[in-house]
Design a protein around this motif. Structure first.
Motif, mmCIF file in Angstrom:
data_model
loop_
_atom_site.group_PDB
_atom_site.id
_atom_site.type_symbol
_atom_site.label_atom_id
_atom_site.label_comp_id
_atom_site.label_asym_id
_atom_site.label_seq_id
_atom_site.Cartn_x
_atom_site.Cartn_y
_atom_site.Cartn_z
ATOM 1 N N ALA A 1 -9.674 -4.934 0.175
ATOM 2 C CA ALA A 1 -9.754 -5.603 -1.329
ATOM 3 C C ALA A 1 -10.301 -6.775 -2.232
ATOM 4 O O ALA A 1 -10.967 -6.822 -2.956
ATOM 5 N N SER B 1 1.721 2.475 -8.385
ATOM 6 C CA SER B 1 1.306 0.713 -8.236
ATOM 7 C C SER B 1 0.727 -0.006 -6.789
ATOM 8 O O SER B 1 0.935 0.669 -6.072
ATOM 9 N N ALA B 2 -0.755 -0.267 -7.152
ATOM 10 C CA ALA B 2 -1.484 -0.575 -6.714
ATOM 11 C C ALA B 2 -0.576 -1.667 -5.259
ATOM 12 O O ALA B 2 -1.409 -1.789 -4.716
ATOM 13 N N HIS B 3 -0.109 -2.401 -6.044
ATOM 14 C CA HIS B 3 0.418 -3.626 -4.896
ATOM 15 C C HIS B 3 0.984 -3.305 -4.043
ATOM 16 O O HIS B 3 1.446 -3.870 -3.126
ATOM 17 N N GLY C 1 -3.835 -3.467 -3.156
ATOM 18 C CA GLY C 1 -4.129 -3.915 -4.094
ATOM 19 C C GLY C 1 -3.597 -4.892 -4.421
ATOM 20 O O GLY C 1 -2.740 -5.471 -4.573
ATOM 21 N N VAL D 1 -2.344 -3.546 -11.545
ATOM 22 C CA VAL D 1 -2.883 -2.601 -11.765
ATOM 23 C C VAL D 1 -2.205 -0.603 -11.010
ATOM 24 O O VAL D 1 -1.569 -1.264 -10.279
ATOM 25 N N ALA E 1 -8.362 -2.229 -6.350
ATOM 26 C CA ALA E 1 -6.522 -0.713 -6.346
ATOM 27 C C ALA E 1 -7.575 0.098 -5.299
ATOM 28 O O ALA E 1 -6.895 0.954 -4.333
#
Length: 380
Positions: free
Chosen positions: A24, A200-202, A206, A210, A247
């Motif tokens: 990423a 949820s990307a985090h 990611g 995002v 992401a």
């Protein structure tokens, strides 16, 4: 409070956020130069940004088993949850108003359901936190008014228990199903049966900021908030194209070795569950087998969750306590309360992709002393 330096710490709170995945980071830096323009513009820079955006959409769709035109990028997982649930509710407004939610849904789902002003019916769960299809069927049958939407997460964000989403969709019949998949995406496959879903990307490495909104083709979804003059009716504003692309790259990367990571983490969590359960006055909660591979929660009798988190943090272990998104307010976990488990003195560990056996060894070696010390301070 003095804590070990960063290179000596052992973060164990991946349920909140994973560090940025190396892939990423690489993609993000490259995309900052190539994807800065508005993807709705017709000039060269805009068309290039649009191409990157569509590449990200296709990559995410492939990983979650959706069509590219079913994928929308939002500003966060919470935003995706709100748009997914409220959009299905709005799309069914002529049929029914009631929102059915499981008692262990994430707070973002519960807040959105109450925000509608419609009746909200809660589905009870088992002592391990499982949402049984039969319980959903009973709640639907007992609803005083017609039901607009059912919300059931794919896996619980606090205790890791997996839910039989496909069967729940069957018992729901023609009532659309919203699935909060923020805790599970990148860890286990997205189950079938959803009309809308959120991720949820985090949580898979990611960038933060995002979210992923999935709306199945043909689902009765209507924008619940003011519209925007964009190509995707489900989105508003200017997408952060570099972050979105990063992401998608992170999701591809973690999916490539997801099975191997899951096997390793499942074994580590099995060990944690087994050894922690042997400590005096400690209860391990959640499903032992049908669960997310990386997550475990336990409660220590007579102790305060904040004190446990603080003491473990002092020793270099980053863990969580309380409701996953309300621990800063010291709010007791509604998930544990719904399960009939202890709501105080709880600790949640969520192994990161990089968590090692040595990290687990160190935590298990430190925990008995922490419990004994804290109990000693209150005269136990």
């Amino acid at each position: 409070m003095t804590t070990p330096p960063d290179d000596q710490r052992r973060p164990l709170d991946a349920a909140s956020s994973e560090p940025l995945h190396p892939r990423a980071r690489e993609v993000l830096l490259a995309a900052l130069d190539a994807g800065w323009a508005d993807p709705r513009r017709l000039h060269h820079e805009g068309r290039r940004a649009r191409l990157l955006l569509e590449n990200a959409r296709e990559a995410v769709a492939e990983q979650v088993g959706a069509r590219p035109d079913e994928v929308t990028f939002t500003s966060s997982g919470t935003d995706a949850v709100h748009r997914g649930l409220l959009g299905l509710h709005a799309g069914r407004s002529r049929v029914g108003r009631t929102v059915v939610v499981s008692a262990v849904e994430h707070s973002s789902v519960l807040h959105a359901a109450r925000w509608t002003g419609a009746p909200v019916a809660e589905v009870p769960v088992t002592p391990t936190g499982e949402v049984l299809p039969s319980a959903v069927a009973r709640t639907l049958a007992d609803a005083a008014e017609p039901v607009a939407v059912v919300a059931v997460q794919s896996a619980n964000h606090e205790v890791g228990t997996l839910h039989d989403v496909a069967t729940i969709n069957e018992v729901a019949g023609d009532v659309p199903l919203f699935v909060d998949a923020c805790a599970s995406t990148g860890r286990v496959p997205l189950p079938s049966g959803w009309s809308a879903a959120a991720a949820s990307a985090h949580k898979w490495g990611g960038p933060a900021g995002v979210g992923i909104l999935l709306v199945r083709k043909g689902a009765r979804w209507r924008a619940p908030f003011p519209a925007d003059d964009r190509a995707d009716e489900r989105a508003v504003g200017f997408e952060n194209v570099p972050a979105v692309l990063a992401a998608a790259a992170a999701l591809q990367a973690v999916a490539a070795d997801a099975d191997a990571v899951a096997r390793r983490q499942h074994a580590l969590v099995d060990r944690i569950r087994r050894e922690v359960a042997q400590l005096p006055d400690v209860e391990v909660v959640g499903e032992a087998e049908r669960r997310l591979p990386h997550l475990v929660t336990f409660s220590a009798l007579y102790l305060d969750g904040e004190a446990l988190v603080t003491e473990l943090d002092r020793l270099g272990f980053g863990v969580a306590s309380g409701s996953a998104c309300t621990s800063s307010t010291l709010t007791p976990s509604h998930v544990l309360a719904a399960m009939g488990a202890l709501t105080h003195g709880n600790v949640r560990l969520a192994l990161q992709h990089g968590t090692t056996e040595g990290d687990v060894d160190a935590f298990l070696a430190a925990l008995p002393g922490v419990l004994s010390s804290l109990r000693g301070r209150i005269g136990l």
